[in-house]
Write a protein that holds these residues in place. Structure first.
Motif, PDB file in Angstrom:
ATOM      1  N   LEU A   1       0.829  -1.215   0.000  1.00 10.82           N
ATOM      2  CA  LEU A   1       0.000   0.000   0.000  1.00 10.82           C
ATOM      3  C   LEU A   1       0.857   1.257   0.000  1.00 10.82           C
ATOM      4  CD1 LEU A   1      -2.946  -0.719   2.478  1.00 10.82           C
ATOM      5  CD2 LEU A   1      -3.126  -0.184   0.037  1.00 10.82           C
ATOM      6  N   HIS A   2       2.005   1.216   0.643  1.00 12.94           N
ATOM      7  CA  HIS A   2       2.876   2.382   0.744  1.00 12.94           C
ATOM      8  C   HIS A   2       4.065   2.297  -0.212  1.00 12.94           C
ATOM      9  CE1 HIS A   2       0.661   2.307   4.614  1.00 12.94           C
ATOM     10  NE2 HIS A   2       0.689   3.630   4.485  1.00 12.94           N
ATOM     11  N   TRP A   3       3.964   1.411  -1.208  1.00  6.30           N
ATOM     12  CA  TRP A   3       4.974   1.278  -2.255  1.00  6.30           C
ATOM     13  C   TRP A   3       6.366   0.936  -1.692  1.00  6.30           C
ATOM     14  CZ3 TRP A   3       3.417   0.924  -7.176  1.00  6.30           C
ATOM     15  CH2 TRP A   3       2.189   1.489  -7.516  1.00  6.30           C
ATOM     16  N   ARG A   4       6.387   0.274  -0.546  1.00  5.68           N
ATOM     17  CA  ARG A   4       7.682  -0.173  -0.044  1.00  5.68           C
ATOM     18  C   ARG A   4       8.092  -1.498  -0.703  1.00  5.68           C
ATOM     19  NH1 ARG A   4       5.510   1.740   5.027  1.00  5.68           N
ATOM     20  NH2 ARG A   4       4.896  -0.389   5.573  1.00  5.68           N
ATOM     21  N   ARG A   5       7.081  -2.161  -1.282  1.00  7.66           N
ATOM     22  CA  ARG A   5       7.343  -3.398  -2.021  1.00  7.66           C
ATOM     23  C   ARG A   5       6.366  -3.484  -3.184  1.00  7.66           C
ATOM     24  NH1 ARG A   5       5.094  -8.552  -1.763  1.00  7.66           N
ATOM     25  NH2 ARG A   5       3.856  -7.945   0.080  1.00  7.66           N
ATOM     26  N   TYR A   6       6.861  -3.824  -4.354  1.00  7.97           N
ATOM     27  CA  TYR A   6       5.981  -4.000  -5.512  1.00  7.97           C
ATOM     28  C   TYR A   6       6.694  -4.870  -6.540  1.00  7.97           C
ATOM     29  CZ  TYR A   6       8.773   0.041  -7.009  1.00  7.97           C
ATOM     30  OH  TYR A   6       9.805   0.900  -7.285  1.00  7.97           O
ATOM     31  N   ASN A   7       5.877  -5.536  -7.374  1.00  5.28           N
ATOM     32  CA  ASN A   7       6.435  -6.422  -8.386  1.00  5.28           C
ATOM     33  C   ASN A   7       6.704  -5.652  -9.679  1.00  5.28           C
ATOM     34  OD1 ASN A   7       3.893  -6.079  -9.543  1.00  5.28           O
ATOM     35  ND2 ASN A   7       3.130  -8.067  -8.829  1.00  5.28           N
ATOM     36  N   VAL A   8       7.175  -6.368 -10.705  1.00  9.12           N
ATOM     37  CA  VAL A   8       7.515  -5.731 -11.985  1.00  9.12           C
ATOM     38  C   VAL A   8       6.287  -5.091 -12.620  1.00  9.12           C
ATOM     39  CG1 VAL A   8       8.355  -6.159 -14.328  1.00  9.12           C
ATOM     40  CG2 VAL A   8       9.457  -7.283 -12.387  1.00  9.12           C
ATOM     41  N   GLY A   9       5.150  -5.790 -12.547  1.00 10.78           N
ATOM     42  CA  GLY A   9       3.941  -5.262 -13.172  1.00 10.78           C
ATOM     43  C   GLY A   9       3.481  -3.955 -12.570  1.00 10.78           C
ATOM     44  N   MET A  10       3.438  -3.878 -11.235  1.00 10.45           N
ATOM     45  CA  MET A  10       3.007  -2.644 -10.578  1.00 10.45           C
ATOM     46  C   MET A  10       4.048  -1.539 -10.762  1.00 10.45           C
ATOM     47  SD  MET A  10       0.006  -3.051  -9.558  1.00 10.45           S
ATOM     48  CE  MET A  10      -0.182  -1.559  -8.592  1.00 10.45           C
ATOM     49  N   GLY A  11       5.319  -1.923 -10.851  1.00  6.66           N
ATOM     50  CA  GLY A  11       6.349  -0.921 -11.160  1.00  6.66           C
ATOM     51  C   GLY A  11       6.147  -0.334 -12.539  1.00  6.66           C
ATOM     52  N   LEU A  12       5.747  -1.185 -13.485  1.00  6.90           N
ATOM     53  CA  LEU A  12       5.461  -0.706 -14.838  1.00  6.90           C
ATOM     54  C   LEU A  12       4.260   0.236 -14.834  1.00  6.90           C
ATOM     55  CD1 LEU A  12       5.977  -0.849 -17.900  1.00  6.90           C
ATOM     56  CD2 LEU A  12       4.500  -2.877 -17.968  1.00  6.90           C
ATOM     57  N   VAL A  13       3.220  -0.120 -14.072  1.00  5.66           N
ATOM     58  CA  VAL A  13       2.032   0.736 -13.974  1.00  5.66           C
ATOM     59  C   VAL A  13       2.411   2.118 -13.448  1.00  5.66           C
ATOM     60  CG1 VAL A  13      -0.137   1.088 -12.723  1.00  5.66           C
ATOM     61  CG2 VAL A  13       0.390  -1.149 -13.711  1.00  5.66           C
ATOM     62  N   ARG A  14       3.198   2.139 -12.388  1.00  2.00           N
ATOM     63  CA  ARG A  14       3.589   3.413 -11.779  1.00  2.00           C
ATOM     64  C   ARG A  14       4.424   4.256 -12.738  1.00  2.00           C
ATOM     65  NH1 ARG A  14       6.759   3.896  -5.960  1.00  2.00           N
ATOM     66  NH2 ARG A  14       6.024   6.000  -5.409  1.00  2.00           N
ATOM     67  N   ASN A  15       5.381   3.639 -13.430  1.00  5.17           N
ATOM     68  CA  ASN A  15       6.244   4.377 -14.357  1.00  5.17           C
ATOM     69  C   ASN A  15       5.462   4.921 -15.547  1.00  5.17           C
ATOM     70  OD1 ASN A  15       8.625   4.111 -12.922  1.00  5.17           O
ATOM     71  ND2 ASN A  15       9.137   2.143 -13.846  1.00  5.17           N
ATOM     72  N   LEU A  16       4.559   4.114 -16.093  1.00  3.62           N
ATOM     73  CA  LEU A  16       3.766   4.569 -17.239  1.00  3.62           C
ATOM     74  C   LEU A  16       2.867   5.744 -16.838  1.00  3.62           C
ATOM     75  CD1 LEU A  16       2.735   1.191 -18.923  1.00  3.62           C
ATOM     76  CD2 LEU A  16       4.233   2.943 -19.884  1.00  3.62           C
ATOM     77  N   MET A  17       2.263   5.653 -15.664  1.00  2.00           N
ATOM     78  CA  MET A  17       1.378   6.730 -15.223  1.00  2.00           C
ATOM     79  C   MET A  17       2.158   8.018 -15.013  1.00  2.00           C
ATOM     80  SD  MET A  17      -1.796   6.067 -15.188  1.00  2.00           S
ATOM     81  CE  MET A  17      -2.215   7.568 -14.305  1.00  2.00           C
TER      82      MET A  17
END
Length: 299
Positions: free
Chosen positions: A256-272
Motif C-alpha cells: 500500500l505504501h509502495w515499499r514493495r511491488y512487483n515488476v507489473g506494478m512498477g510498470l504501472v507506476r512508471n507509465l502513469m
C-alpha cells in the motif's frame, strides 16, 4: 482569348470582323454571328488559368461598365474554381493518407502477431526444457503484446480518433482473461462512461490495464475458484479517475505504501508518471483497489 490570357488584361473588341485576332470558329460554336467581344482573364494566386469571354451579335455592344461587371464576375468564378481545385486535392490527399494508414496498420498488426508467434514457440521450448520461471516471463510478455494488438486494432478501426475508455478497458480485460487456466472463473463489471482518451493515452492505458488484470488474477484469486473485477471511470476538474478493484484479500501494508511491488506494478507506476503525467493510488476496499488519475485531453 489568347491575347487576354497572355497579357493578363481585359480586351474589348467592337467588331471582331475587323480584327485579325478573332477566331471565326467562335461564331460557329456560339451559333450566332459574333461581332462584339469581351475577354477577361481569370486570375488565381497571381497566375492566369483561363478567360471568361462574352460575345454579342451587335457591333460596339460593350463598354467600360460591362468590363467592370465581367471582371467582378471573373473574380467570383476564380474563387469557385480555386475552392473546387483545393477540394479535389484534399480528397486525393485523404485517399492517399487513408491507403497509407491502412498499409501501416496492416504491417504493424502482422509484426505484432509474428512476435507473439515467436514467443509461443519459445514458450513451448520452455515447457519441454522444464523451465517454469522462463515460461512465466514469456507468458507475461505474450499477454502484454496481445493487449497492444487489441488497442492497435481498436485505434485502426477508429481511424486513430479518440476511444471510449470504457470500451478500451472492456476489450483489454477480456483479452487478458482469455489467458486464464481452465476452471478459473472471473467476472468483470464496468460502469457506463462516455469519457474518451487520445490514441497515445490509449496505448499506455492498454498496458496499464493489462498489468492490473494480470496482478489481480495472480494475487486476487488466492486459490479461490472465482473472482470479481470492477472498473469505474469518472471525470472531475479536467482529470480522469479510473478505479480498478477486485474482491480479493487486498494489498499488504508494505505494498500500500509502495515499499514493495512487483515488476507489473512498477510498470504501472512508471507509465502513469512518465508517459501520462498522472498518479497511482493504492487502497483496500473489500479487496485491492487501484485508482489512476490523469488529465482529460479529449473533453
Amino acid at each position: 482569348v489568347w491575347w487576354a490570357v497572355s497579357r493578363g488584361r481585359s480586351l474589348v473588341v467592337a467588331d471582331v470582323l475587323q480584327d485579325p485576332r478573332f477566331f471565326p470558329a467562335v461564331s460557329d460554336q456560339a451559333g450566332i454571328n459574333v461581332h462584339s467581344v469581351i475577354s477577361v482573364p481569370l486570375w488565381v494566386k497571381q497566375k492566369v488559368i483561363g478567360a471568361l469571354q462574352v460575345v454579342d451579335e451587335v457591333p460596339g455592344r460593350f463598354d467600360a461598365a460591362e468590363v467592370n461587371l465581367l471582371e467582378s464576375i471573373a473574380a467570383t468564378i476564380t474563387i469557385v474554381i480555386e475552392n473546387a481545385t483545393l477540394y479535389d486535392q484534399a480528397r486525393r490527399d485523404a485517399e492517399t493518407k487513408s491507403f497509407l494508414l491502412r498499409e501501416v496498420n496492416h504491417r504493424v498488426k502482422n509484426n505484432l502477431m509474428a512476435i507473439i508467434g515467436l514467443l509461443y514457440a519459445e514458450r513451448r521450448h520452455a515447457e519441454i526444457s522444464q523451465q517454469p520461471m522462463y515460461q512465466q516471463i514469456i507468458d507475461e510478455m505474450i499477454v502484454r503484446l496481445q493487449g497492444l494488438t487489441t488497442v492497435h486494432g481498436m485505434l485502426s478501426d477508429a481511424e486513430w480518433m479518440p476511444l471510449r475508455l470504457a470500451d478500451l478497458a472492456e476489450q483489454i480485460i477480456h483479452s487478458t482473461l482469455r489467458t486464464l487456466p481452465f476452471g478459473e472463473r472471473i467476472t468483470a463489471t464496468l460502469s457506463p462512461s462516455e469519457i474518451q482518451v487520445t490514441p497515445t493515452q490509449a496505448h499506455n492505458l492498454a498496458l496499464i490495464i493489462n498489468e492490473l488484470v494480470t496482478n489481480a488474477l495472480r494475487h486476487g484469486l488466492c486459490d479461490r475458484p472465482a473472482a470479481n473485477l470492477h472498473v469505474n471511470i469518472t471525470s472531475e476538474d479536467g482529470m480522469v479517475h479510473l478505479k480498478f478493484g477486485d474482491d480479493g484479500p487486498g494489498f499488504p501494508e508494505d505494498v500500500l505504501h509502495w515499499r514493495r511491488y512487483n515488476v507489473g506494478m512498477g510498470l504501472v507506476r512508471n507509465l502513469m508518471q512518465r508517459t501520462l503525467n498522472g498518479q497511482v493510488f493504492l487502497s483496500n476496499d473489500s479487496g485491492a483497489v487501484v485508482t489512476l488519475v490523469f488529465r482529460d485531453e479529449v473533453s
